[in-house]
Design an enzyme around this catalytic site. Structure first.
Site, PDB file in Angstrom:
ATOM      1  NE  ARG A  48      16.999  48.900  82.668  1.00 47.16           N
ATOM      2  CZ  ARG A  48      16.584  49.044  81.433  1.00 47.16           C
ATOM      3  NH1 ARG A  48      16.795  50.182  80.774  1.00 47.16           N
ATOM      4  NH2 ARG A  48      15.974  48.069  80.790  1.00 47.16           N
ATOM      5  N   GLY A  49      19.825  47.110  81.464  1.00 52.00           N
ATOM      6  CA  GLY A  49      19.649  46.773  80.058  1.00 52.00           C
ATOM      7  C   GLY A  49      20.916  46.050  79.599  1.00 52.00           C
ATOM      8  CB  ALA A  50      21.356  42.852  77.776  1.00 47.62           C
ATOM      9  NE  ARG A  91      20.986  43.182  87.028  1.00 47.52           N
ATOM     10  CZ  ARG A  91      19.920  43.666  86.361  1.00 47.52           C
ATOM     11  NH1 ARG A  91      20.051  44.731  85.584  1.00 47.52           N
ATOM     12  NH2 ARG A  91      18.739  43.088  86.465  1.00 47.52           N
ATOM     13  CD  GLN A 198      13.008  47.287  84.874  1.00 48.13           C
ATOM     14  OE1 GLN A 198      11.871  47.083  85.297  1.00 48.13           O
ATOM     15  NE2 GLN A 198      14.021  46.522  85.205  1.00 48.13           N
ATOM     16  CG  ASP A 239      18.179  40.650  79.913  1.00 49.52           C
ATOM     17  OD1 ASP A 239      16.936  40.739  79.770  1.00 49.52           O
ATOM     18  OD2 ASP A 239      18.895  41.615  80.241  1.00 49.52           O
ATOM     19  CG  ASN A 249      13.360  40.434  77.869  1.00 51.53           C
ATOM     20  OD1 ASN A 249      14.403  41.097  77.900  1.00 51.53           O
ATOM     21  ND2 ASN A 249      12.184  40.997  77.684  1.00 51.53           N
ATOM     22  CE  LYS A 250      13.722  43.221  84.139  1.00 50.97           C
ATOM     23  NZ  LYS A 250      14.509  42.819  85.351  1.00 50.97           N
TER      24      LYS A 250
HETATM   25  O1  MRU Z   1      16.810  44.240  84.804  1.00 52.63           O
HETATM   26  P1  MRU Z   1      17.018  45.041  83.562  1.00 52.63           P
HETATM   27  O2  MRU Z   1      16.281  46.331  83.546  1.00 52.63           O
HETATM   28  O3  MRU Z   1      18.492  45.208  83.234  1.00 52.63           O
HETATM   29  O4  MRU Z   1      16.397  44.132  82.422  1.00 52.63           O
HETATM   30  C1  MRU Z   1      16.460  44.575  81.098  1.00 52.63           C
HETATM   31  C2  MRU Z   1      15.714  43.734  80.157  1.00 52.63           C
HETATM   32  O5  MRU Z   1      15.215  42.690  80.501  1.00 52.63           O
HETATM   33  C3  MRU Z   1      15.693  44.187  78.741  1.00 52.63           C
HETATM   34  O6  MRU Z   1      14.513  43.780  78.123  1.00 52.63           O
HETATM   35  C4  MRU Z   1      16.877  43.566  78.009  1.00 52.63           C
HETATM   36  O7  MRU Z   1      18.072  43.816  78.672  1.00 52.63           O
HETATM   37  C5  MRU Z   1      16.978  44.042  76.635  1.00 52.63           C
HETATM   38  S1  MRU Z   1      17.657  45.669  76.604  1.00 52.63           S
HETATM   39  C6  MRU Z   1      17.961  46.215  75.091  1.00 52.63           C
END
Ligand code: MRU
Length: 341
Positions: A48-50, A91, A198, A239, A249-250
């Site tokens: 996970r993470g963009a 996603r 996370q 994201d 973002n999250k």
């Molecule tokens: O649902 P996730 O864990 O994929 O969400 C991730 C985030 O929101 C991060 O803050 C974002 O992707 C930046 S990662 C460098």
């Protein structure tokens, strides 16, 4: 783990991922060898993470198509279209996923005249290039963020924007790694980031491994910690950033940004250029993923809410541009008013 553990390791034509659903108690890996395994690793949030999901999708597309090397050109390109659409659906919010897939599709079409094997070679090299570019971008974002990091600072962060979310270093956390390397003392407050944790499971773990001072707080403690003057800056990832600077973002980022405004604490977004989506004019157009109710009603298989209670579980929220002090990318620092079109 700025430079240590690798979230994604592409070796011998296989992709190995750290299984992030098992951290911090177990360090386990998951192998990706086609588009199906890439899709399920992304959907289940093993990765996970963009930036990390973009790179996984790119490798997944190459590996999935490799299984169709014997198709004629017409059928191969049909399969490319199918797999590209399939992976994009894993996603919807982080634009890096669609961005990486579209980059590979473009390269495939450029190489079409050379035949299927040449297309496959080009796809593999493009996926590797995305990863190498991400490594450099993360390091540069970390260096650029030093403009806002001062010795002795308390910094609040949300979710995980570290090496686990990218190829190396990460985005906002890259700034913390660089500051630490340069001998600055910073103290990071990590929001636990309900419901997927996370912050608690990944950010606290990563920073602890790297020897950076980190204190874990529950999401509902942010106001009280800010009121006690422990926080001088908020630094988070993104994201998808719309052309006007609105940033998805999250889930929970928006409320932290509102609190930062109230307490007059600067609020920074740190993200690679691939997270900017100039085609999306404002945050209203950003698709927000809704995740399964179980992520809220259960933890580790244990029920923590009444059975069948209705749940609303959006995985992201949008912070309006007017709450963002600056957007830090590998190309430089952007200040309001934002115009990414
Ligand atoms: O649902 P996730 O864990 O994929 O969400 C991730 C985030 O929101 C991060 O803050 C974002 O992707 C930046 S990662 C460098």
């Amino acid at each position: 783990m700025g430079e240590g553990l690798r979230t994604l390791l592409f070796e011998g034509d296989r992709l190995r991922l750290i299984d992030q659903t098992k951290l911090p108690t177990e360090l386990r890996y998951v192998m990706v060898d086609d588009e199906q395994t890439a899709f399920s690793a992304i959907r289940s949030m093993q990765v996970r993470g963009a930036p990390a999901i973009g790179m996984t999708a790119a490798y997944g597309l190459y590996l999935g198509l490799k299984k169709h090397v014997d198709l004629d050109k017409e059928a191969f390109f049909g399969e490319l279209k199918r797999q590209a659409e399939f992976l994009k659906g894993a996603r919807p919010t982080a634009v890096n996923l669609a961005w990486a897939i579209e980059r590979l599709v473009r390269v495939a079409h450029e190489q079409r005249a050379q035949g299927v094997r040449a297309v496959l070679n080009a796809l593999r090299e493009e996926a590797k290039a995305i990863q190498h570019e991400d490594e450099r971008a993360c390091r540069t974002m970390g260096e650029n963020l030093q403009a806002f990091i001062k010795d002795g600072m308390g910094i609040l962060t949300h979710c995980n924007t570290g090496a686990l979310a990218a190829s190396q270093y990460g985005t906002a956390l890259a700034g913390f790694y660089v500051a630490h390397e340069r001998g600055l003392k910073i103290h990071v407050y990590a929001d636990e980031t309900r419901p997927f944790l996370q912050g608690a499971r990944l950010t606290a773990w990563e920073l602890q491994q790297a020897g950076i001072d980190v204190t874990l707080i529950c999401d509902n403690m942010a106001a009280s910690v800010m009121a006690s003057r422990k926080i001088q800056a908020v630094m988070v990832g993104a994201d998808r950033i719309a052309a006007n600077g609105d940033t998805a973002n999250k889930i929970g980022t928006y409320q932290v940004a509102i609190l930062a405004k109230y307490f007059q604490i600067p609020f920074y977004i740190v993200a690679p250029w691939s997270t900017i989506d100039p085609k999306t004019t404002s945050g209203r157009e950003i698709p927000i993923e809704e995740r399964p109710a179980k992520e809220v009603t259960e933890w580790g298989g244990v029920q923590i809410a009444p059975r069948d209670v209705p749940v609303y579980n959006p995985a992201f929220d949008v912070t309006p541009h007017e709450l963002i002090t600056a957007i830090v990318t590998e190309k430089g620092i952007y200040l309001p008013p934002y115009h990414f079109a």
